[in-house]
Motif scaffolding. Sequence first.
Motif, PDB file in Angstrom:
ATOM      1  N   ALA A 106       1.024  -1.040  -0.134  1.00 44.47           N
ATOM      2  CA  ALA A 106      -0.130   0.107  -0.066  1.00 44.47           C
ATOM      3  C   ALA A 106       0.869   1.181  -0.135  1.00 44.47           C
ATOM      4  CB  ALA A 106      -0.911  -0.146   1.318  1.00 44.47           C
ATOM      5  N   GLY A 107       0.417   2.139  -0.854  1.00 46.11           N
ATOM      6  CA  GLY A 107       1.137   3.324  -0.797  1.00 46.11           C
ATOM      7  C   GLY A 107       1.914   3.730  -2.198  1.00 46.11           C
ATOM      8  N   GLY A 108       2.917   4.890  -2.029  1.00 40.98           N
ATOM      9  CA  GLY A 108       3.436   5.105  -3.324  1.00 40.98           C
ATOM     10  C   GLY A 108       5.061   5.731  -3.112  1.00 40.98           C
ATOM     11  N   GLN A 109       5.569   5.654  -4.090  1.00 47.70           N
ATOM     12  CA  GLN A 109       6.956   6.029  -4.007  1.00 47.70           C
ATOM     13  C   GLN A 109       7.512   6.604  -5.277  1.00 47.70           C
ATOM     14  OE1 GLN A 109       9.268   2.365  -3.492  1.00 47.70           O
ATOM     15  NE2 GLN A 109      11.168   3.286  -3.398  1.00 47.70           N
ATOM     16  N   HIS A 110       8.431   7.480  -5.172  1.00 44.44           N
ATOM     17  CA  HIS A 110       9.176   7.917  -6.205  1.00 44.44           C
ATOM     18  C   HIS A 110      10.682   7.716  -6.021  1.00 44.44           C
ATOM     19  CE1 HIS A 110       9.656  10.465  -9.807  1.00 44.44           C
ATOM     20  NE2 HIS A 110      10.591  11.182  -9.252  1.00 44.44           N
ATOM     21  N   SER A 111      11.382   7.501  -7.221  1.00 46.40           N
ATOM     22  CA  SER A 111      12.647   7.049  -6.948  1.00 46.40           C
ATOM     23  C   SER A 111      13.585   7.534  -8.209  1.00 46.40           C
ATOM     24  CB  SER A 111      13.073   5.318  -6.817  1.00 46.40           C
ATOM     25  OG  SER A 111      12.382   4.676  -7.864  1.00 46.40           O
ATOM     26  N   PHE A 112      14.782   7.819  -7.867  1.00 47.22           N
ATOM     27  CA  PHE A 112      15.719   8.069  -9.097  1.00 47.22           C
ATOM     28  C   PHE A 112      16.818   7.147  -8.960  1.00 47.22           C
ATOM     29  CE2 PHE A 112      19.677  10.486 -10.299  1.00 47.22           C
ATOM     30  CZ  PHE A 112      19.433  10.673 -11.681  1.00 47.22           C
ATOM     31  N   VAL A 113      17.136   6.444 -10.205  1.00 44.58           N
ATOM     32  CA  VAL A 113      18.010   5.266 -10.415  1.00 44.58           C
ATOM     33  C   VAL A 113      19.091   5.428 -11.063  1.00 44.58           C
ATOM     34  CG1 VAL A 113      18.180   2.688 -10.973  1.00 44.58           C
ATOM     35  CG2 VAL A 113      16.033   3.628  -9.824  1.00 44.58           C
ATOM     36  N   VAL A 114      20.373   5.325 -10.722  1.00 43.69           N
ATOM     37  CA  VAL A 114      21.487   5.312 -11.775  1.00 43.69           C
ATOM     38  C   VAL A 114      22.148   3.952 -11.836  1.00 43.69           C
ATOM     39  CG1 VAL A 114      23.747   6.263 -11.858  1.00 43.69           C
ATOM     40  CG2 VAL A 114      21.900   7.803 -10.959  1.00 43.69           C
ATOM     41  N   ILE A 115      22.338   3.657 -13.019  1.00 47.60           N
ATOM     42  CA  ILE A 115      22.660   2.312 -13.440  1.00 47.60           C
ATOM     43  C   ILE A 115      23.935   2.560 -14.197  1.00 47.60           C
ATOM     44  CG2 ILE A 115      22.301   0.096 -14.444  1.00 47.60           C
ATOM     45  CD1 ILE A 115      19.282   0.635 -14.255  1.00 47.60           C
ATOM     46  N   LEU A 116      25.218   1.853 -13.628  1.00 46.59           N
ATOM     47  CA  LEU A 116      26.451   2.412 -14.322  1.00 46.59           C
ATOM     48  C   LEU A 116      26.811   0.887 -14.995  1.00 46.59           C
ATOM     49  CD1 LEU A 116      28.664   3.946 -11.800  1.00 46.59           C
ATOM     50  CD2 LEU A 116      27.354   4.846 -13.652  1.00 46.59           C
ATOM     51  N   LEU A 117      27.067   1.032 -16.254  1.00 48.80           N
ATOM     52  CA  LEU A 117      27.308  -0.298 -17.015  1.00 48.80           C
ATOM     53  C   LEU A 117      29.021  -0.201 -17.188  1.00 48.80           C
ATOM     54  CD1 LEU A 117      24.777   0.433 -19.848  1.00 48.80           C
ATOM     55  CD2 LEU A 117      24.521  -0.970 -17.927  1.00 48.80           C
ATOM     56  N   MET A 118      29.622  -1.372 -16.519  1.00 46.84           N
ATOM     57  CA  MET A 118      30.924  -1.121 -16.310  1.00 46.84           C
ATOM     58  C   MET A 118      31.821  -2.128 -17.208  1.00 46.84           C
ATOM     59  SD  MET A 118      31.187   0.841 -13.999  1.00 46.84           S
ATOM     60  CE  MET A 118      32.754   0.919 -13.556  1.00 46.84           C
ATOM     61  N   ASN A 119      30.982  -2.770 -18.266  1.00 45.95           N
ATOM     62  CA  ASN A 119      31.394  -3.806 -19.243  1.00 45.95           C
ATOM     63  C   ASN A 119      31.095  -3.388 -20.480  1.00 45.95           C
ATOM     64  OD1 ASN A 119      31.294  -6.044 -20.921  1.00 45.95           O
ATOM     65  ND2 ASN A 119      31.626  -7.291 -19.071  1.00 45.95           N
ATOM     66  N   THR A 120      31.925  -3.383 -21.501  1.00 50.06           N
ATOM     67  CA  THR A 120      31.856  -2.883 -22.656  1.00 50.06           C
ATOM     68  C   THR A 120      30.517  -3.528 -23.339  1.00 50.06           C
ATOM     69  OG1 THR A 120      34.035  -2.298 -23.059  1.00 50.06           O
ATOM     70  CG2 THR A 120      32.817  -2.509 -24.858  1.00 50.06           C
ATOM     71  N   ASN A 121      30.481  -5.047 -23.178  1.00 47.70           N
ATOM     72  CA  ASN A 121      29.500  -5.599 -23.963  1.00 47.70           C
ATOM     73  C   ASN A 121      27.847  -5.357 -23.400  1.00 47.70           C
ATOM     74  OD1 ASN A 121      31.397  -7.310 -25.138  1.00 47.70           O
ATOM     75  ND2 ASN A 121      31.626  -8.793 -23.693  1.00 47.70           N
ATOM     76  N   VAL A 122      28.048  -5.033 -22.097  1.00 50.66           N
ATOM     77  CA  VAL A 122      26.608  -4.723 -21.469  1.00 50.66           C
ATOM     78  C   VAL A 122      26.133  -3.318 -21.949  1.00 50.66           C
ATOM     79  CG1 VAL A 122      25.571  -4.145 -19.321  1.00 50.66           C
ATOM     80  CG2 VAL A 122      27.077  -5.929 -19.250  1.00 50.66           C
ATOM     81  N   ALA A 123      27.188  -2.577 -22.161  1.00 48.65           N
ATOM     82  CA  ALA A 123      26.937  -1.304 -22.964  1.00 48.65           C
ATOM     83  C   ALA A 123      26.493  -1.251 -24.286  1.00 48.65           C
ATOM     84  CB  ALA A 123      28.362  -0.322 -22.754  1.00 48.65           C
ATOM     85  N   LEU A 124      27.259  -2.076 -24.891  1.00 48.52           N
ATOM     86  CA  LEU A 124      26.835  -2.166 -26.455  1.00 48.52           C
ATOM     87  C   LEU A 124      25.361  -2.752 -26.248  1.00 48.52           C
ATOM     88  CD1 LEU A 124      30.257  -3.508 -27.843  1.00 48.52           C
ATOM     89  CD2 LEU A 124      29.045  -1.257 -28.082  1.00 48.52           C
ATOM     90  N   SER A 125      24.931  -3.504 -25.510  1.00 48.83           N
ATOM     91  CA  SER A 125      23.555  -4.200 -25.693  1.00 48.83           C
ATOM     92  C   SER A 125      22.659  -2.968 -25.619  1.00 48.83           C
ATOM     93  CB  SER A 125      23.326  -5.117 -24.580  1.00 48.83           C
ATOM     94  OG  SER A 125      23.234  -4.325 -23.178  1.00 48.83           O
ATOM     95  N   LEU A 126      22.930  -1.609 -25.075  1.00 45.59           N
ATOM     96  CA  LEU A 126      22.021  -0.475 -25.197  1.00 45.59           C
ATOM     97  C   LEU A 126      21.735  -0.344 -26.672  1.00 45.59           C
ATOM     98  CD1 LEU A 126      23.163   1.646 -22.417  1.00 45.59           C
ATOM     99  CD2 LEU A 126      20.898   0.359 -22.545  1.00 45.59           C
ATOM    100  N   CYS A 127      22.591  -0.707 -27.491  1.00 42.89           N
ATOM    101  CA  CYS A 127      22.414  -0.241 -28.937  1.00 42.89           C
ATOM    102  C   CYS A 127      21.462  -0.973 -29.506  1.00 42.89           C
ATOM    103  CB  CYS A 127      23.690  -0.403 -29.834  1.00 42.89           C
ATOM    104  SG  CYS A 127      24.953   0.572 -29.146  1.00 42.89           S
ATOM    105  N   GLN A 128      21.026  -2.240 -29.097  1.00 42.38           N
ATOM    106  CA  GLN A 128      19.664  -3.093 -29.453  1.00 42.38           C
ATOM    107  C   GLN A 128      18.511  -2.218 -29.493  1.00 42.38           C
ATOM    108  OE1 GLN A 128      20.912  -5.900 -30.649  1.00 42.38           O
ATOM    109  NE2 GLN A 128      22.872  -5.467 -30.128  1.00 42.38           N
ATOM    110  N   PRO A 129      17.697  -2.662 -30.389  1.00 42.65           N
ATOM    111  CA  PRO A 129      16.243  -1.930 -30.667  1.00 42.65           C
ATOM    112  C   PRO A 129      15.574  -1.947 -29.276  1.00 42.65           C
ATOM    113  CG  PRO A 129      16.615  -3.719 -32.226  1.00 42.65           C
ATOM    114  CD  PRO A 129      17.852  -3.798 -31.401  1.00 42.65           C
ATOM    115  N   LYS A 130      15.622  -3.186 -28.604  1.00 41.51           N
ATOM    116  CA  LYS A 130      14.873  -3.284 -27.315  1.00 41.51           C
ATOM    117  C   LYS A 130      15.541  -3.980 -26.314  1.00 41.51           C
ATOM    118  CE  LYS A 130      10.310  -4.787 -26.031  1.00 41.51           C
ATOM    119  NZ  LYS A 130       9.042  -5.602 -26.375  1.00 41.51           N
TER     120      LYS A 130
END
Length: 135
Positions: A106-130
Amino acid sequence: MKSFLACLVLCALGASSFAVEKHELDNQVRELKNRFQDLQRDPERGIPAETLAKAQGIVLLSRTKGGLVFAYENGWGVSLVRQAETGKWSPASFMTSSEASVGVQAGGQHSFVVILLMNTNVALSLCQPKIDFGG
């Protein structure tokens, strides 16, 4: 870090407005930039500069959740990837995230999330369409 923030603002100013008006995208990026700067000003919660310098990508998300037994969480944000050849940040890629849940809540929440991608392969996955997170 200043070059990252400058890139974030410039990307917002040059963003395309297919689904959303340009000024709305600009306001979203400014809000995320301000929240990230506020986070960095707090010595207990801020991300160390050495860690940011090693990051190959970054995702900034603003999320809001609310519900009673059934809950829905919706968020929006931007992601950037560091270019391996130049070390400069890519243009911002706008993203959304959604989640639904059932259970004792029950209730509500607002949050700010920072995700650091430390690996090149993971960062490159952001280039995928979805990208789908979750299970």
